[in-house]
Design a protein around this motif. Structure first.
Motif, PDB file in Angstrom:
ATOM      1  N   GLU A 253       1.192  -1.779   0.085  1.00 39.22           N
ATOM      2  CA  GLU A 253      -0.321  -0.165   0.139  1.00 39.22           C
ATOM      3  C   GLU A 253       0.457   1.328  -0.150  1.00 39.22           C
ATOM      4  N   HIS A 254       0.296   2.711  -0.404  1.00 39.20           N
ATOM      5  CA  HIS A 254       1.300   3.618  -0.565  1.00 39.20           C
ATOM      6  C   HIS A 254       0.023   4.759  -0.716  1.00 39.20           C
ATOM      7  N   GLY A 255       0.444   6.219  -0.538  1.00 35.17           N
ATOM      8  CA  GLY A 255      -0.546   7.265  -0.506  1.00 35.17           C
ATOM      9  C   GLY A 255      -0.954   6.951  -2.226  1.00 35.17           C
ATOM     10  N   PHE A 256      -1.741   8.467  -2.303  1.00 34.32           N
ATOM     11  CA  PHE A 256      -2.976   8.354  -3.343  1.00 34.32           C
ATOM     12  C   PHE A 256      -2.105   9.030  -4.198  1.00 34.32           C
ATOM     13  N   ASP A 257      -0.365   9.326  -4.151  1.00 33.36           N
ATOM     14  CA  ASP A 257       0.169  10.265  -5.200  1.00 33.36           C
ATOM     15  C   ASP A 257       1.498  10.147  -5.171  1.00 33.36           C
ATOM     16  N   GLN A 258       1.700   8.319  -4.690  1.00 34.82           N
ATOM     17  CA  GLN A 258       3.385   8.024  -4.647  1.00 34.82           C
ATOM     18  C   GLN A 258       3.484   6.775  -5.573  1.00 34.82           C
ATOM     19  N   GLY A 259       1.818   6.082  -6.115  1.00 31.05           N
ATOM     20  CA  GLY A 259       1.868   4.989  -7.354  1.00 31.05           C
ATOM     21  C   GLY A 259       3.339   5.508  -8.337  1.00 31.05           C
ATOM     22  N   PRO A 260       4.120   6.569  -9.225  1.00 31.55           N
ATOM     23  CA  PRO A 260       4.814   6.797 -10.055  1.00 31.55           C
ATOM     24  C   PRO A 260       6.213   6.571  -8.649  1.00 31.55           C
ATOM     25  N   ALA A 261       6.170   7.092  -7.814  1.00 29.38           N
ATOM     26  CA  ALA A 261       7.778   6.498  -7.293  1.00 29.38           C
ATOM     27  C   ALA A 261       7.552   4.857  -6.505  1.00 29.38           C
ATOM     28  N   VAL A 262       6.769   4.598  -6.550  1.00 32.21           N
ATOM     29  CA  VAL A 262       6.606   2.658  -5.862  1.00 32.21           C
ATOM     30  C   VAL A 262       6.850   2.188  -7.671  1.00 32.21           C
ATOM     31  N   ARG A 263       5.556   2.801  -8.298  1.00 24.78           N
ATOM     32  CA  ARG A 263       6.237   1.346  -9.963  1.00 24.78           C
ATOM     33  C   ARG A 263       7.808   1.377 -10.159  1.00 24.78           C
ATOM     34  N   ALA A 264       8.552   3.176 -10.429  1.00 24.20           N
ATOM     35  CA  ALA A 264      10.070   3.160 -10.062  1.00 24.20           C
ATOM     36  C   ALA A 264      10.370   2.096  -9.324  1.00 24.20           C
ATOM     37  N   ILE A 265      10.357   2.679  -7.469  1.00 21.29           N
ATOM     38  CA  ILE A 265      11.418   1.946  -7.001  1.00 21.29           C
ATOM     39  C   ILE A 265      11.351   0.164  -7.136  1.00 21.29           C
ATOM     40  N   ARG A 283      -7.954   5.666  -5.899  1.00 19.35           N
ATOM     41  CA  ARG A 283      -6.936   7.119  -5.734  1.00 19.35           C
ATOM     42  C   ARG A 283      -6.229   5.640  -5.676  1.00 19.35           C
ATOM     43  N   GLU A 284      -5.172   5.872  -6.506  1.00 17.10           N
ATOM     44  CA  GLU A 284      -3.707   4.695  -6.792  1.00 17.10           C
ATOM     45  C   GLU A 284      -3.802   3.812  -4.952  1.00 17.10           C
ATOM     46  N   ARG A 285      -3.691   3.268  -4.807  1.00 20.79           N
ATOM     47  CA  ARG A 285      -3.637   3.089  -3.506  1.00 20.79           C
ATOM     48  C   ARG A 285      -2.682   1.190  -3.037  1.00 20.79           C
ATOM     49  N   ALA A 286      -2.882   0.806  -4.556  1.00 24.56           N
ATOM     50  CA  ALA A 286      -1.389  -0.251  -4.088  1.00 24.56           C
ATOM     51  C   ALA A 286      -0.417  -0.632  -5.042  1.00 24.56           C
ATOM     52  N   THR A 287       0.922  -1.075  -5.430  1.00 21.90           N
ATOM     53  CA  THR A 287       0.853  -1.386  -6.100  1.00 21.90           C
ATOM     54  C   THR A 287       1.971  -2.771  -6.173  1.00 21.90           C
ATOM     55  N   THR A 288       1.600  -3.658  -7.032  1.00 21.29           N
ATOM     56  CA  THR A 288       2.072  -5.155  -6.956  1.00 21.29           C
ATOM     57  C   THR A 288       3.501  -5.403  -8.496  1.00 21.29           C
ATOM     58  N   GLY A 289       4.032  -6.470  -8.386  1.00 21.81           N
ATOM     59  CA  GLY A 289       4.840  -6.729  -9.256  1.00 21.81           C
ATOM     60  C   GLY A 289       5.463  -7.939  -8.992  1.00 21.81           C
ATOM     61  N   ARG A 290       6.416  -8.512  -9.595  1.00 27.78           N
ATOM     62  CA  ARG A 290       6.525 -10.135  -8.935  1.00 27.78           C
ATOM     63  C   ARG A 290       7.681 -10.322  -9.750  1.00 27.78           C
ATOM     64  N   LEU A 291       9.099 -11.025  -8.984  1.00 27.61           N
ATOM     65  CA  LEU A 291      10.295 -11.265  -9.583  1.00 27.61           C
ATOM     66  C   LEU A 291      10.125 -11.554 -10.649  1.00 27.61           C
ATOM     67  N   PRO A 292      11.285 -11.384 -11.834  1.00 28.38           N
ATOM     68  CA  PRO A 292      11.356 -12.504 -12.784  1.00 28.38           C
ATOM     69  C   PRO A 292      11.274 -14.248 -11.859  1.00 28.38           C
ATOM     70  N   VAL A 293      10.859 -15.307 -13.250  1.00 29.86           N
ATOM     71  CA  VAL A 293      10.970 -16.774 -13.089  1.00 29.86           C
ATOM     72  C   VAL A 293      12.212 -17.092 -13.022  1.00 29.86           C
TER      73      VAL A 293
END
Ligand code: GLN
Length: 297
Positions: A253-265, A283-293
């Protein structure tokens, strides 16, 4: 008519309806309160009545002890204390969790993290899933209750929070979840986790929101994270890359204006399939990702 008895003996006690109206009017002065709901919840707390009983019998007169207890609770609320701390509990997902001033009060928007994990992770596999900085244990408890084949580890640096989370896991007899008092993922073995889910602190240290509403009463360490609010998310992302297994999943989870920064991290740490998800208010509220296989680590 003359008042014959001792001063208070004949004085009629106020009814539930009258007391609720008066308390609702008083609570309306608080910023960010839901006066009617809060008055009713506190009256239930003071009297042991359910909300249905309050609605059904508004003409019932209150006993003196109940009224005195209610007045104390209303004064605490008027002093700004969050309703969740006064009641000592807060609804989250399908659960009612114990909360204490050692824990953040679980927010409805954090249920998004639960939904994302349920949607994106195998429902019947024996997954090891970690709730990083779990506070009251809300996310871990919700996931453990939905997915009996998963094992949930809840971590929190605060011993008070760990105790509260442990108590919540016991209340719901969640034998597939445990709590570890530690800093983020520090003691977790490399490449051991299938997923990490977390609601870390993400408010910038000097953000004026920290002075508003419930926030001044909540643990600062659960809310604020450095000049841009991203310190904890950076630490967690770094630790996640070594603790997750290949194809491991992360949802923060993150702040509504932190989506771009979290995606970059996430991108910088080698995560793929990075997406940001809106909360109920869009509002943008959570960012998900996966490590490569196959990882090149
Ligand atoms: N969403 C909360 C608020 O702004 C903050 C929770 C957090 O920092 N993790 O009130």
């Amino acid at each position: 008519m003359m008042n014959a008895g001792p001063p208070d003996a004949t004085k009629p006690m106020p009814s539930i309806g009258a007391v609720l109206r008066e308390a609702t009017a008083a609570l309306a002065a608080l910023p960010q309160a839901s006066p009617h709901l809060e008055a009713a919840l506190l009256l239930c707390e003071a009297t042991g009545y359910t909300r249905t009983q309050l609605l059904a019998w508004p003409e019932t007169e209150l006993g003196e002890a109940d009224l005195a207890r209610f007045e104390v609770l209303i004064q605490r609320r008027l002093a700004g204390e969050p309703i969740a701390y006064i009641r000592g509990r807060q609804a989250f997902w399908t659960l009612e969790l114990q909360v204490t001033p050692d824990t953040l009060i679980p927010r409805p928007e954090t249920e998004l993290l639960v939904e994302l994990a349920l949607e994106r992770l195998h429902a019947e596999a024996p997954l090891l899933v970690l709730d990083a900085g779990s506070g009251s244990g809300a996310i871990a408890a919700a996931l453990a209750s939905e997915r009996p084949t998963w094992t949930l580890i809840a971590t929190d640096r605060s011993l008070g929070a760990a105790r509260t989370a442990g108590s919540n896991l016991r209340t719901y007899a969640l034998g597939n979840a445990g709590i570890v008092a530690c800093d983020w993922l520090t003691p977790i073995a490399e490449r051991s986790l299938h997923a990490i889910v977390g609601n870390p602190p993400y408010i910038p240290d000097t953000d004026p929101h920290l002075k508003r509403g419930d926030l001044p009463w909540e643990p600062r360490s659960a809310l604020a994270a450095g000049p841009d609010g991203l310190d904890a998310i950076r630490t967690l992302s770094t630790q996640a890359t070594s603790r997750l297994r290949p194809a491991g999943f992360i949802a923060l989870e993150h702040g509504f204006d932190q989506g771009p920064a979290v995606r970059a991290i996430f991108k910088r740490h080698g995560f793929e399939d990075i997406r940001t998800h809106p909360d109920l208010e869009g509002r943008e509220r959570a960012t998900t990702g996966r490590l490569p296989v196959t990882s090149r680590r």
